[in-house]
Design a protein around this motif. Structure first.
Motif, PDB file in Angstrom:
ATOM      1  N   THR A   1       0.825  -1.168   0.103  1.00  0.00           N
ATOM      2  CA  THR A   1      -0.075   0.025  -0.025  1.00  0.00           C
ATOM      3  C   THR A   1       0.945   1.234  -0.248  1.00  0.00           C
ATOM      4  OG1 THR A   1      -1.736  -1.257   1.313  1.00  0.00           O
ATOM      5  CG2 THR A   1      -1.833   1.247   1.443  1.00  0.00           C
ATOM      6  N   PHE A   2       0.669   2.030  -0.978  1.00  0.00           N
ATOM      7  CA  PHE A   2       1.514   3.328  -1.023  1.00  0.00           C
ATOM      8  C   PHE A   2       0.861   4.498  -0.369  1.00  0.00           C
ATOM      9  CE2 PHE A   2       2.591   0.572  -4.635  1.00  0.00           C
ATOM     10  CZ  PHE A   2       3.809   0.526  -4.467  1.00  0.00           C
ATOM     11  N   GLN A   3       1.469   5.155   0.460  1.00  0.00           N
ATOM     12  CA  GLN A   3       0.986   6.172   1.299  1.00  0.00           C
ATOM     13  C   GLN A   3       1.276   7.600   0.585  1.00  0.00           C
ATOM     14  OE1 GLN A   3      -0.897   5.684   3.835  1.00  0.00           O
ATOM     15  NE2 GLN A   3      -0.339   3.126   3.695  1.00  0.00           N
ATOM     16  N   SER A   4       2.463   7.595  -0.291  1.00  0.00           N
ATOM     17  CA  SER A   4       2.876   8.976  -0.742  1.00  0.00           C
ATOM     18  C   SER A   4       3.267   8.886  -1.992  1.00  0.00           C
ATOM     19  CB  SER A   4       4.044   9.445   0.282  1.00  0.00           C
ATOM     20  OG  SER A   4       4.971   8.701   0.315  1.00  0.00           O
ATOM     21  N   PRO A   5       2.361   8.230  -3.233  1.00  0.00           N
ATOM     22  CA  PRO A   5       2.996   8.506  -4.363  1.00  0.00           C
ATOM     23  C   PRO A   5       2.615   9.766  -5.223  1.00  0.00           C
ATOM     24  CG  PRO A   5       0.475   7.665  -4.239  1.00  0.00           C
ATOM     25  CD  PRO A   5       1.101   8.074  -2.593  1.00  0.00           C
ATOM     26  N   ALA A   6       3.655   9.775  -6.159  1.00  0.00           N
ATOM     27  CA  ALA A   6       3.714  10.931  -7.000  1.00  0.00           C
ATOM     28  C   ALA A   6       3.765  10.465  -8.482  1.00  0.00           C
ATOM     29  CB  ALA A   6       5.051  11.711  -6.903  1.00  0.00           C
TER      30      ALA A   6
ATOM     31  N   ALA B   1      13.876  10.581  -5.325  1.00  0.00           N
ATOM     32  CA  ALA B   1      12.768  10.975  -4.485  1.00  0.00           C
ATOM     33  C   ALA B   1      12.093   9.768  -4.078  1.00  0.00           C
ATOM     34  CB  ALA B   1      11.709  11.546  -5.702  1.00  0.00           C
ATOM     35  N   LEU B   2      12.442   8.547  -4.295  1.00  0.00           N
ATOM     36  CA  LEU B   2      12.033   7.682  -3.470  1.00  0.00           C
ATOM     37  C   LEU B   2      12.543   7.303  -2.114  1.00  0.00           C
ATOM     38  CD1 LEU B   2      11.812   5.006  -6.633  1.00  0.00           C
ATOM     39  CD2 LEU B   2       9.965   5.987  -5.516  1.00  0.00           C
ATOM     40  N   LYS B   3      11.622   6.932  -1.324  1.00  0.00           N
ATOM     41  CA  LYS B   3      11.978   6.321   0.193  1.00  0.00           C
ATOM     42  C   LYS B   3      12.758   4.799  -0.155  1.00  0.00           C
ATOM     43  CE  LYS B   3       8.235   8.692   2.540  1.00  0.00           C
ATOM     44  NZ  LYS B   3       6.984   8.441   3.428  1.00  0.00           N
ATOM     45  N   PRO B   4      13.457   4.352   0.902  1.00  0.00           N
ATOM     46  CA  PRO B   4      13.888   2.797   0.597  1.00  0.00           C
ATOM     47  C   PRO B   4      12.892   1.837   0.297  1.00  0.00           C
ATOM     48  CG  PRO B   4      15.124   4.076   2.375  1.00  0.00           C
ATOM     49  CD  PRO B   4      13.855   4.666   1.940  1.00  0.00           C
ATOM     50  N   ASP B   5      13.273   1.208  -0.769  1.00  0.00           N
ATOM     51  CA  ASP B   5      11.815   0.206  -1.147  1.00  0.00           C
ATOM     52  C   ASP B   5      10.717   0.792  -1.775  1.00  0.00           C
ATOM     53  OD1 ASP B   5      11.673  -2.546  -1.655  1.00  0.00           O
ATOM     54  OD2 ASP B   5      10.104  -2.496   0.007  1.00  0.00           O
ATOM     55  N   GLY B   6      11.271   2.041  -2.274  1.00  0.00           N
ATOM     56  CA  GLY B   6      10.118   2.830  -2.927  1.00  0.00           C
ATOM     57  C   GLY B   6       9.943   2.356  -4.660  1.00  0.00           C
ATOM     58  N   LEU B   7       8.977   2.374  -5.060  1.00  0.00           N
ATOM     59  CA  LEU B   7       8.739   1.894  -6.542  1.00  0.00           C
ATOM     60  C   LEU B   7       8.771   3.083  -7.528  1.00  0.00           C
ATOM     61  CD1 LEU B   7       7.853  -0.367  -8.437  1.00  0.00           C
ATOM     62  CD2 LEU B   7       5.633   0.200  -7.912  1.00  0.00           C
ATOM     63  N   LEU B   8       9.556   2.647  -8.521  1.00  0.00           N
ATOM     64  CA  LEU B   8       9.459   3.360  -9.744  1.00  0.00           C
ATOM     65  C   LEU B   8       8.780   2.844 -10.967  1.00  0.00           C
ATOM     66  CD1 LEU B   8      10.122   6.001 -11.826  1.00  0.00           C
ATOM     67  CD2 LEU B   8      12.088   4.598 -12.075  1.00  0.00           C
ATOM     68  N   LEU B   9       7.659   3.479 -11.505  1.00  0.00           N
ATOM     69  CA  LEU B   9       7.176   2.900 -12.822  1.00  0.00           C
ATOM     70  C   LEU B   9       7.232   4.173 -13.927  1.00  0.00           C
ATOM     71  CD1 LEU B   9       3.799   0.903 -11.859  1.00  0.00           C
ATOM     72  CD2 LEU B   9       5.515   0.142 -13.391  1.00  0.00           C
ATOM     73  N   ALA B  10       7.815   3.837 -14.835  1.00  0.00           N
ATOM     74  CA  ALA B  10       7.920   4.891 -15.920  1.00  0.00           C
ATOM     75  C   ALA B  10       7.503   4.144 -17.202  1.00  0.00           C
ATOM     76  CB  ALA B  10       9.413   4.998 -16.307  1.00  0.00           C
ATOM     77  N   VAL B  11       6.758   5.039 -18.147  1.00  0.00           N
ATOM     78  CA  VAL B  11       6.119   4.672 -19.214  1.00  0.00           C
ATOM     79  C   VAL B  11       6.365   5.480 -20.312  1.00  0.00           C
ATOM     80  CG1 VAL B  11       3.945   3.843 -20.293  1.00  0.00           C
ATOM     81  CG2 VAL B  11       3.993   3.851 -17.823  1.00  0.00           C
TER      82      VAL B  11
ATOM     83  N   GLY C   1      13.533  11.802  -1.318  1.00  0.00           N
ATOM     84  CA  GLY C   1      13.272  10.817  -0.226  1.00  0.00           C
ATOM     85  C   GLY C   1      11.763  11.095   0.205  1.00  0.00           C
ATOM     86  N   GLY C   2      10.903  11.672  -0.686  1.00  0.00           N
ATOM     87  CA  GLY C   2       9.539  12.115  -0.008  1.00  0.00           C
ATOM     88  C   GLY C   2       8.485  11.203  -0.517  1.00  0.00           C
ATOM     89  N   HIS C   3       8.788  10.136  -1.344  1.00  0.00           N
ATOM     90  CA  HIS C   3       7.535   9.304  -2.196  1.00  0.00           C
ATOM     91  C   HIS C   3       7.761   7.902  -1.989  1.00  0.00           C
ATOM     92  CE1 HIS C   3       6.008  13.107  -3.438  1.00  0.00           C
ATOM     93  NE2 HIS C   3       7.213  13.434  -4.005  1.00  0.00           N
ATOM     94  N   ASP C   4       7.271   7.298  -1.962  1.00  0.00           N
ATOM     95  CA  ASP C   4       7.239   5.493  -1.684  1.00  0.00           C
ATOM     96  C   ASP C   4       6.795   4.934  -2.980  1.00  0.00           C
ATOM     97  OD1 ASP C   4       4.731   5.856  -1.480  1.00  0.00           O
ATOM     98  OD2 ASP C   4       4.248   4.893   0.337  1.00  0.00           O
ATOM     99  N   ALA C   5       6.386   5.680  -4.184  1.00  0.00           N
ATOM    100  CA  ALA C   5       6.002   5.354  -5.654  1.00  0.00           C
ATOM    101  C   ALA C   5       6.337   6.532  -6.345  1.00  0.00           C
ATOM    102  CB  ALA C   5       4.914   4.566  -5.729  1.00  0.00           C
ATOM    103  N   VAL C   6       6.813   6.515  -7.443  1.00  0.00           N
ATOM    104  CA  VAL C   6       6.895   7.673  -8.611  1.00  0.00           C
ATOM    105  C   VAL C   6       6.468   6.945  -9.782  1.00  0.00           C
ATOM    106  CG1 VAL C   6       8.359   9.358  -9.722  1.00  0.00           C
ATOM    107  CG2 VAL C   6       8.695   9.058  -7.132  1.00  0.00           C
ATOM    108  N   ILE C   7       5.539   7.516 -10.472  1.00  0.00           N
ATOM    109  CA  ILE C   7       5.299   7.244 -11.670  1.00  0.00           C
ATOM    110  C   ILE C   7       5.596   8.305 -12.800  1.00  0.00           C
ATOM    111  CG2 ILE C   7       3.172   6.670 -13.365  1.00  0.00           C
ATOM    112  CD1 ILE C   7       2.820   6.199  -9.701  1.00  0.00           C
ATOM    113  N   HIS C   8       6.256   7.902 -13.742  1.00  0.00           N
ATOM    114  CA  HIS C   8       6.799   8.870 -14.703  1.00  0.00           C
ATOM    115  C   HIS C   8       6.110   8.551 -15.983  1.00  0.00           C
ATOM    116  CE1 HIS C   8       9.238  11.293 -17.278  1.00  0.00           C
ATOM    117  NE2 HIS C   8      10.061  11.683 -16.363  1.00  0.00           N
TER     118      HIS C   8
END
Length: 273
Positions: free
Chosen positions: A45-50, A107-117, A80-87
């Motif tokens: 569960t992501f609490q602070s996605p971007a 911008a990701l916290k440790p173990d944060g997810l990046l998804l880029a399309v 370090g402000g997000h637990d997920a970033v979508i580009h």
């Protein structure tokens, strides 16, 4: 001012996107839907996605509690402000795609997810071929008209260069039918995906080039039904994680406790030197 070596003219790209029609952004919508599907498969569960996007209205309400940021050369993301970033759908126009991914990684916290399309190298190969053949025949030379887009292996390698762990890159091919090349080109303008290359031709193209290209396209890439043409789009999806001690690590070479041949119940054959 655009740097002389920049692939994309940011001013031209901004103009193209400002003219985009809100009801023509079907590629952006497909990218959003695919990202939503993939996030549902992640057991987290992501609490602070971007979300980084040039079309914020596409993402309104798409991801709970997501902050939406403009797609700029320097991304306004909090370190370090997000637990997920979508580009979303911008890397194929970025003059520094690695830099974009590095900024997302920071911008990701440790173990944060990046998804880029992004759009991949097979996108609009039919249009590129038809325009090239027509321009050579009519004008005796070529000018850049379709942005060179990365192949999945090359873009996947950018994840590792950006310092992301567990990198994965895969593709979603799309085949879209149009009535003609003219309809395809109008659709690209409506999507904000028209030519924004720095080295693009700055004077009007002779209509004879487009007429010949439309004829070449219709003959070389007809729709399966025989009515209209086919255009290929390729979405490349990049997934990576900010490194964390909790993540799985590959075993050291030579540390295996069992032989593969035993597991497969087969005889091991040594290779010749």
């Amino acid at each position: 001012m655009t740097h002389a070596n920049a692939l994309t003219d940011p001013d031209a790209l901004a103009r193209n996107r400002a003219r985009a029609a809100p009801d023509a952004l079907f590629l952006q919508e497909i990218a959003r839907d695919d990202v939503q599907d993939r996030l549902e498969l992640v057991n987290k569960t992501f609490q602070s996605p971007a979300v980084v996007t040039a079309f914020p209205h596409i993402w309104e309400g798409a991801i709970a509690d997501a902050a939406v940021f403009p797609e700029t050369e320097t991304l306004p993301l909090t370190t370090g402000g997000h637990d997920a970033v979508i580009h979303s759908m911008g890397l194929h126009w970025a003059n520094d795609p690695v830099g974009q991914l590095i900024q997302c990684r920071r911008a990701l916290k440790p173990d944060g997810l990046l998804l880029a399309v992004a759009l991949g190298g097979q996108t609009l190969f039919e249009l590129r071929a038809a325009l090239a053949e027509a321009e050579i025949a009519v004008c005796g030379g070529l000018s850049p008209r379709v942005a060179p887009m990365g192949e999945v292996r090359d873009l996947g390698g950018l994840l590792q260069r950006a310092g992301l762990a567990l990198p994965v890159a895969d593709t979603v091919p799309l085949r879209v039918q149009y009535a003609s090349m003219w309809h395809l080109m109008r659709d690209l303008r409506a999507m904000g995906e028209a030519n924004a290359l720095t080295s693009r031709l700055r004077r009007p193209t002779r209509r004879a080039v487009f007429e010949r290209a439309a004829d070449i396209y219709a003959r070389a890439y007809p729709a399966d039904s025989g009515d209209g043409i086919i255009a290929t789009y390729e979405l490349i999806l990049l997934t990576g994680w900010a490194p964390d001690d909790s993540q799985q690590k590959p075993l050291r070479p030579g540390s295996a406790q069992a032989r593969l041949a035993d597991a497969l119940r087969t005889d091991e054959t040594s290779l010749p030197d």
